[in-house]
Design an enzyme around this catalytic site. Sequence first.
Site, PDB file in Angstrom:
ATOM      1  N   ASP A   1      -6.010   1.092   0.997  1.00 21.69           N
ATOM      2  CA  ASP A   1      -5.911   1.250   2.440  1.00 21.69           C
ATOM      3  C   ASP A   1      -7.251   0.856   3.062  1.00 21.69           C
ATOM      4  OD1 ASP A   1      -7.620   3.307   1.838  1.00 21.69           O
ATOM      5  OD2 ASP A   1      -6.431   4.876   2.803  1.00 21.69           O
TER       6      ASP A   1
ATOM      7  N   LYS B   1       0.835  -1.207   0.000  1.00 29.21           N
ATOM      8  CA  LYS B   1       0.000   0.000   0.000  1.00 29.21           C
ATOM      9  C   LYS B   1       0.863   1.247   0.000  1.00 29.21           C
ATOM     10  CE  LYS B   1      -1.431   2.191   3.435  1.00 29.21           C
ATOM     11  NZ  LYS B   1      -1.131   3.462   4.152  1.00 29.21           N
TER      12      LYS B   1
END
Length: 214
Positions: free
Chosen positions: A139, A121
Amino acid sequence: MKIRERYNAVLSTLEAKMGKVGSELNFGSPFQLLVAVMLSAQCTDKRVNAVTPALFRKYPDAASLAKAGFEDVYELVKSVSYPNSKSRHIIAMAAMLVSDFNSEVPSDPDELVKLPGVGRKTANVVAAIIYGKPVIAVDTHVFRVSRRIGLSRGTTVEAVCRDLTGHIPAEKRADAHHWLLLHGRYICTARNPKCAECPITDFCASYNQASENQ
């Protein structure tokens, strides 16, 4: 509604509402963005923005942070979540940038994830914002919103990322990350989503299913 129709409707509506948006993290260089994103894991951008000015004044680049002592860095970031591990990670990350990458933040997400404390991420956020790479960063907000709206049925971050990547055109992916993130942060919240203020209820799988069940 077919999945392609849902994607087109959701993205076009969010784009019309938000336009070109960027990160709410404050930074002055690719290195500073990388540090800020690492600090933001399970922490608010507001809190991160409160601690990074002092941190970046003292350690503005990889070379300076690589030489920092743990206690000094910890004191500067101790109000973020998990300050012990994050302090160690950002120091180790800076040291590896110096030793292996000539102090430059790599543009390839596969290279970025080699850095200590940098997950997929974080790598995708940096690659998309700094280098315009056609990658999706999933996320907590993007994961929740994508599943709630009906953009993905994936039960893992990796599965949701594959679905979003497969359906969102490459040139839209960096922006789509921000649209979905901000929509989740301010409208489609984890608890008590603000459906009355939401511009995409007509295309939202959860909203329409709930309406049908009433």
